[in-house]
Design a protein around this motif. Structure first.
Motif, PDB file in Angstrom:
ATOM      1  N   VAL A 188       0.860  -1.182   0.000  1.00 44.29           N
ATOM      2  CA  VAL A 188       0.000   0.000   0.000  1.00 44.29           C
ATOM      3  C   VAL A 188       0.899   1.236   0.000  1.00 44.29           C
ATOM      4  O   VAL A 188       1.818   1.344   0.815  1.00 44.29           O
ATOM      5  CB  VAL A 188      -0.923   0.018   1.242  1.00 44.29           C
ATOM      6  CG1 VAL A 188      -1.735   1.302   1.298  1.00 44.29           C
ATOM      7  CG2 VAL A 188      -1.825  -1.205   1.251  1.00 44.29           C
ATOM      8  N   VAL A 189       0.646   2.140  -0.933  1.00 45.84           N
ATOM      9  CA  VAL A 189       1.413   3.388  -1.016  1.00 45.84           C
ATOM     10  C   VAL A 189       0.436   4.537  -0.835  1.00 45.84           C
ATOM     11  O   VAL A 189      -0.503   4.690  -1.624  1.00 45.84           O
ATOM     12  CB  VAL A 189       2.156   3.514  -2.368  1.00 45.84           C
ATOM     13  CG1 VAL A 189       2.919   4.821  -2.438  1.00 45.84           C
ATOM     14  CG2 VAL A 189       3.091   2.325  -2.580  1.00 45.84           C
ATOM     15  N   ASP A 190       0.659   5.343   0.191  1.00 49.14           N
ATOM     16  CA  ASP A 190      -0.222   6.475   0.512  1.00 49.14           C
ATOM     17  C   ASP A 190      -1.694   6.054   0.487  1.00 49.14           C
ATOM     18  O   ASP A 190      -2.539   6.677  -0.160  1.00 49.14           O
ATOM     19  CB  ASP A 190       0.035   7.646  -0.438  1.00 49.14           C
ATOM     20  CG  ASP A 190       1.402   8.280  -0.198  1.00 49.14           C
ATOM     21  OD1 ASP A 190       1.912   8.207   0.942  1.00 49.14           O
ATOM     22  OD2 ASP A 190       1.973   8.845  -1.155  1.00 49.14           O
ATOM     23  N   ASP A 191      -1.998   4.967   1.201  1.00 49.86           N
ATOM     24  CA  ASP A 191      -3.353   4.434   1.385  1.00 49.86           C
ATOM     25  C   ASP A 191      -4.001   3.895   0.111  1.00 49.86           C
ATOM     26  O   ASP A 191      -5.216   3.725   0.056  1.00 49.86           O
ATOM     27  CB  ASP A 191      -4.275   5.459   2.051  1.00 49.86           C
ATOM     28  CG  ASP A 191      -4.018   5.545   3.542  1.00 49.86           C
ATOM     29  OD1 ASP A 191      -3.588   4.533   4.134  1.00 49.86           O
ATOM     30  OD2 ASP A 191      -4.249   6.614   4.131  1.00 49.86           O
ATOM     31  N   GLU A 192      -3.223   3.618  -0.926  1.00 56.84           N
ATOM     32  CA  GLU A 192      -3.736   3.014  -2.149  1.00 56.84           C
ATOM     33  C   GLU A 192      -3.056   1.661  -2.354  1.00 56.84           C
ATOM     34  O   GLU A 192      -1.825   1.583  -2.397  1.00 56.84           O
ATOM     35  CB  GLU A 192      -3.468   3.922  -3.349  1.00 56.84           C
ATOM     36  CG  GLU A 192      -4.063   3.404  -4.633  1.00 56.84           C
ATOM     37  CD  GLU A 192      -3.809   4.340  -5.807  1.00 56.84           C
ATOM     38  OE1 GLU A 192      -3.823   3.850  -6.939  1.00 56.84           O
ATOM     39  OE2 GLU A 192      -3.581   5.553  -5.598  1.00 56.84           O
TER      40      GLU A 192
END
Length: 76
Positions: free
Chosen positions: A54-58
């Motif tokens: 997950v990168v910045d909540d994505e």
């Protein structure tokens, strides 16, 4: 940038975390890497198979161990 590795702590989860660390180092990013092992937290992302990235909540990758080059594509 906040990067999260979701998973219970299995061998694949640990490998994904190492690959994330390699990618961040090679890109010289200022990012925090967090390990999320709580299943309630993992399901909040809609992830049903781990490990997941997950990168910045994505959610970028789920259900496989991404290689450092693939991870770098998601971080740029």
């Amino acid at each position: 940038m906040i990067i999260k590795v979701l998973g219970p702590g299995c061998a694949n989860c640990k490998k994904l975390q190492k690959n994330v660390e390699v990618a961040v180092k090679e890109l010289k990013l200022d990012a925090s890497i967090e390990k999320v092992t709580d299943f309630k937290e993992i399901t909040k992302y809609g992830v049903m198979s781990t490990p997941a990235l997950v990168v910045d909540d994505e959610v970028k990758v789920a259900g496989k161990v991404a290689k450092p080059d693939e991870i770098k594509e998601h971080l740029q």
